[in-house]
Design a protein around this motif. Structure first.
Motif, short mmCIF file in Angstrom:
data_model
loop_
_atom_site.label_atom_id
_atom_site.label_comp_id
_atom_site.label_asym_id
_atom_site.label_seq_id
_atom_site.Cartn_x
_atom_site.Cartn_y
_atom_site.Cartn_z
N GLU A 264 0.94 -1.30 -0.18
CA GLU A 264 0.01 0.06 -0.04
C GLU A 264 0.97 1.01 -0.05
OE1 GLU A 264 -4.15 -1.39 2.01
OE2 GLU A 264 -2.26 -0.79 3.43
N MET A 265 1.90 1.29 0.69
CA MET A 265 2.96 2.24 0.85
C MET A 265 3.46 2.59 -0.75
SD MET A 265 5.30 2.42 4.10
CE MET A 265 6.06 4.13 3.39
N ARG A 266 3.77 1.41 -1.24
CA ARG A 266 4.32 1.57 -2.56
C ARG A 266 3.45 2.25 -3.67
NH1 ARG A 266 8.58 -0.74 -4.56
NH2 ARG A 266 8.25 1.08 -6.00
N LEU A 267 1.82 1.88 -3.57
CA LEU A 267 1.21 2.09 -4.51
C LEU A 267 0.65 3.38 -4.18
CD1 LEU A 267 -1.03 -1.16 -4.74
CD2 LEU A 267 0.59 -0.30 -6.27
N GLY A 268 0.49 3.96 -3.16
CA GLY A 268 0.20 5.44 -2.49
C GLY A 268 -1.43 5.21 -1.99
N TYR A 269 -1.97 4.04 -1.95
CA TYR A 269 -3.62 4.26 -1.56
C TYR A 269 -3.71 2.94 -0.77
CZ TYR A 269 -3.53 1.82 -6.20
OH TYR A 269 -3.45 1.10 -7.09
N LEU B 2 -12.04 -5.26 0.22
CA LEU B 2 -11.27 -4.28 -0.63
C LEU B 2 -11.93 -2.95 -0.63
CD1 LEU B 2 -10.99 -6.92 -3.47
CD2 LEU B 2 -8.82 -5.82 -2.14
N THR B 3 -11.02 -1.99 -0.65
CA THR B 3 -11.54 -0.83 -0.99
C THR B 3 -11.68 -0.59 -2.46
OG1 THR B 3 -9.20 0.18 -1.57
CG2 THR B 3 -10.03 0.13 0.94
N PRO B 4 -12.57 0.44 -2.77
CA PRO B 4 -12.93 0.58 -4.43
C PRO B 4 -11.54 0.50 -5.15
CG PRO B 4 -14.24 2.08 -3.14
CD PRO B 4 -13.35 1.38 -2.00
N ALA B 5 -10.55 1.29 -4.72
CA ALA B 5 -9.33 1.21 -5.15
C ALA B 5 -8.51 -0.21 -5.54
CB ALA B 5 -8.29 2.37 -4.76
N THR C 53 -7.60 -2.22 -8.72
CA THR C 53 -5.97 -2.61 -8.74
C THR C 53 -6.27 -4.12 -8.98
OG1 THR C 53 -5.47 -0.96 -7.52
CG2 THR C 53 -4.16 -2.69 -7.59
N ALA C 54 -6.89 -5.07 -8.24
CA ALA C 54 -6.88 -6.52 -8.23
C ALA C 54 -7.55 -6.85 -9.72
CB ALA C 54 -8.03 -6.77 -7.32
N GLN C 55 -8.57 -6.06 -10.39
CA GLN C 55 -9.05 -6.15 -11.32
C GLN C 55 -7.83 -6.11 -12.70
OE1 GLN C 55 -12.35 -3.70 -11.53
NE2 GLN C 55 -13.75 -5.37 -10.81
#
Length: 307
Positions: free
Chosen positions: A43-48, A60-63, A67-69
């Motif tokens: 999550e730190m690397r992605l920023g969300y 899962l959050t919406p993001a 991201t998984a999709q």
């Protein structure tokens, strides 16, 4: 998506399939703390954030769903008690819509994952206002070469990429800049210095991402342009918790920009060096496919993302 480590991506996939930290830890034969550490590092690397809550049955959050999709990591073997609102159905690579509504037109957007985090709300708003359009993601583009290949091959209609300046021979426009900063732990000898010079940096060991990570090359190019040479690396890792531990122990300097830099700046025991000269900023640039002018929706989304 190449920036996070393969282990972090695999654990994210396992978490989606398992539905809980405890079940995922049991599946992989590790502790729940290990799972939480790797997800937090990703999550730190992605920023969300990827998950709403790491206790009990995770959601899962919406993001996180998008991201998984986009990474096509979802498994058909999700547990029966997995919340359907948390885990989307598995979809084929290169064609994963961000909404489940039927779409008459698909726009392919390529961008580094942290940049997706920057405008995920704008993408959702655009889809909500244009029900006949679906947006699909490619999170593997990092450089101008990546963007040019994706647009030329038709894998993207709009591409965002990192650069240090406007690329020659490739039409793009400037989006914004992300400052490059150097971080150390409070225990580092340079942490309290009022001004740090290039000579100081040249004798100080560095902490770096792994050599195959494209983000490392972007950072190294920016440092070279700023005539900054750090000492040899004492740690090369995509595990941000390992980097943070080494930083707090005063073992070296770590260079970062964007969402990762913002997160590091908020961490206890870690601070930004006060340099005597400004480092080059990393530009985020947008480019359109060769047939964008023939597709009003593509040009409309490209403009909307600049609002």
């Amino acid at each position: 998506m190449q920036s996070p480590s393969l282990r972090q991506l695999d654990i994210f996939a396992q978490m989606v399939a398992a539905g809980s930290v405890a079940r995922c830890a049991d599946m992989l034969g590790v502790t729940a703390d290990d799972i939480a550490r790797d997800i937090g590092s990703l999550e730190m690397r992605l920023g969300y954030r990827l998950f709403e809550d790491m206790s009990g049955t995770v959601r899962l959050t919406p993001a996180g769903r998008k991201t998984a999709q986009a990474m096509t990591l979802l498994s058909q073997d999700a547990p029966e008690d997995w919340d359907e609102t948390a885990a989307p159905d598995a979809m084929p690579a290169q064609a994963v819509p961000l909404s489940a509504a039927p779409a008459r037109q698909t726009i392919m957007l390529a961008a580094p994952a942290p940049i997706f985090g920057h405008f995920q709300d704008a993408l959702s708003a655009f889809e909500a206002a244009n029900e006949d359009i679906a947006i699909t993601l490619d999170l593997q583009v990092q450089s101008v070469a990546d963007a040019a290949d994706a647009l030329r091959a038709g894998r993207a209609d709009i591409a965002y990429f990192y650069a240090l300046e406007e690329p020659a021979g490739f039409a793009s426009r400037y989006g914004w800049s992300e400052p490059l900063s150097l971080y150390v732990g409070d225990a580092h000898p340079l942490a309290q210095a009022d001004s740090v010079s290039r000579d100081d940096l040249a004798t100080t060991p560095m902490l770096a991402l792994e050599r195959h990570n494209p983000m490392r090359h972007i950072v190294e190019d920016a440092l070279a342009r700023g005539r900054v040479q750090l000492g040899p690396p004492v740690l090369e890792s995509d595990d941000m918790f390992a980097v943070m531990t080494a930083l707090r122990a005063g073992k070296g300097i770590f260079a970062a920009f964007g969402a990762l830099a913002r997160d590091l700046g908020r961490m206890d025991g870690i601070g930004r060096l006060r340099l005597d000269a400004q480092l080059p900023a990393i530009e985020v640039r947008q480019a359109l496919g060769p047939r964008a002018a023939e597709t009003p929706a593509v040009e409309a989304l490209a403009e909307f993302l600049f609002l």
